[in-house]
Write an enzyme that holds these catalytic residues in place. Structure first.
Site, short mmCIF file in Angstrom:
data_model
loop_
_atom_site.label_atom_id
_atom_site.label_comp_id
_atom_site.label_asym_id
_atom_site.label_seq_id
_atom_site.Cartn_x
_atom_site.Cartn_y
_atom_site.Cartn_z
N GLN A 219 0.82 -1.21 0.00
CA GLN A 219 0.00 0.00 0.00
C GLN A 219 0.86 1.26 0.00
O GLN A 219 0.52 2.25 -0.65
CB GLN A 219 -0.92 0.00 1.22
N GLU A 220 1.96 1.24 0.72
CA GLU A 220 2.80 2.43 0.85
C GLU A 220 3.58 2.74 -0.42
O GLU A 220 3.67 3.90 -0.84
CB GLU A 220 3.79 2.26 2.02
#
Length: 314
Positions: A219-220
């Site tokens: 996600q990051e």
């Protein structure tokens, strides 16, 4: 008399005391102790939709690392024995388990073997022939490690699982994957995950499930080790420079350092807030925001972040 002999004698006395429980429950044909031990405990976690995860159990247990072993102890400020630790940890999450280890080892449902065990499961051993049933119990944290209150003279600690458990029990109901905020958490990154070896190694060191570390990295940064955000966050785990320095990460663009630092940051947030969803919210918005709002902040970005990461965990 040696400590081992004293411990064995204590276990024998525990087993004999259990025989003084009322012989039968009215209208039942089975012993009270057996009914108590075998019954599935009612839980507030289950009543509220099963929001407690194995990671939550592990995070709660980690709060007591370093506390002295005290035989018969159930005081989380002074010391606990093995079953006292298990009871206190689960009680804080809404699960009312029996007091002694052999009854706890009959609660929940069985797990076939250690390969199928998940963080939060109970591991138990029958170490003495002087009493019936198990006499030691611990909490599995994944990757062959567990948290235990060992014996007099030692503190509550993380150790390798010493041998094949005689009993493995699962207390919490793992909800269906993909349910926001309630997904079960795997101890290892899924097969084919980029940097899986580094993620699994960090999971083993920190007790943070590998699937959670992997989901945060995905996600990051989309697993891009050179990623830089508009705010200046860097690397696979998108660590801000100040955060990286505080974690001892000298090069956030190095995948090994980034994953190790991100896993340790997640560990500290899990320990602080006690729930996976809150730890993720703090990772995204900062721990101050979570503390200020007493939960996930009312930021659309943060709420979407938590929902998305939890949906990826499996």
């Amino acid at each position: 008399m040696s400590i081992e002999n004293v411990t064995a004698r204590i276990s024998e006395l525990q087993a004999r005391l259990a025989q003084f429980a009322p012989a039968r429950v009215s209208g039942s044909g089975s012993g009270f102790a057996t009914e108590l031990a075998g019954a599935r405990v009612a839980t507030t976690g289950a009543a509220s939709g099963g929001t407690v995860s194995g990671a939550d159990v592990v995070a709660e247990a980690r709060k007591y690392l370093g506390l002295p072993y005290v035989w018969g102890g159930t005081d989380p400020t002074k010391g606990m024995d093995c079953s006292g630790l298990v009871q206190v940890v689960y009680k804080s999450l809404g699960y009312d388990l029996p007091r002694v280890s052999y009854q706890q080892a009959a609660s929940g449902r069985p797990v076939a073997d250690l390969a199928q065990a998940q963080p939060g499961d109970l591991l138990a051993w029958d170490n003495s022939s002087r009493n019936n049933g198990v006499d030691h119990i611990a909490i599995y944290i994944g990757d062959g490690k567990m948290i235990e209150a060992p014996r007099t003279g030692l503190d509550i600690r993380v150790v390798d699982v010493p041998s094949t458990p005689d009993v493995i029990r699962r207390i919490i109901d793992q909800p269906a994957a993909g349910t926001a905020g309630t997904a079960p958490v795997s101890a290892r990154a899924a097969t084919g995950t980029p940097y899986a070896d580094l993620i699994d190694a960090a999971a083993a060191r920190t007790g943070v499930p590998g699937s959670l570390i992997a989901a945060v990295a995905r996600q990051e940064s989309g697993f891009d080790p050179r990623a830089v955000s508009s705010a200046g966050a860097q690397g696979l785990m998108q660590l801000m420079p100040g955060t990286a320095r505080g974690l001892g990460v000298t090069d956030p663009f190095d995948p090994a350092q980034a994953i190790d630092g991100g896993a340790r940051l997640l560990r500290s947030l899990l320990d602080r807030f006690g729930r996976t969803e809150l730890a993720l919210a703090a990772y995204n918005a900062g721990p101050g925001a979570v503390s200020r709002y007493g939960g996930i902040p009312p930021y659309r970005e943060t709420q979407n972040y938590v929902r998305t990461v939890m949906a990826m965990v499996s």
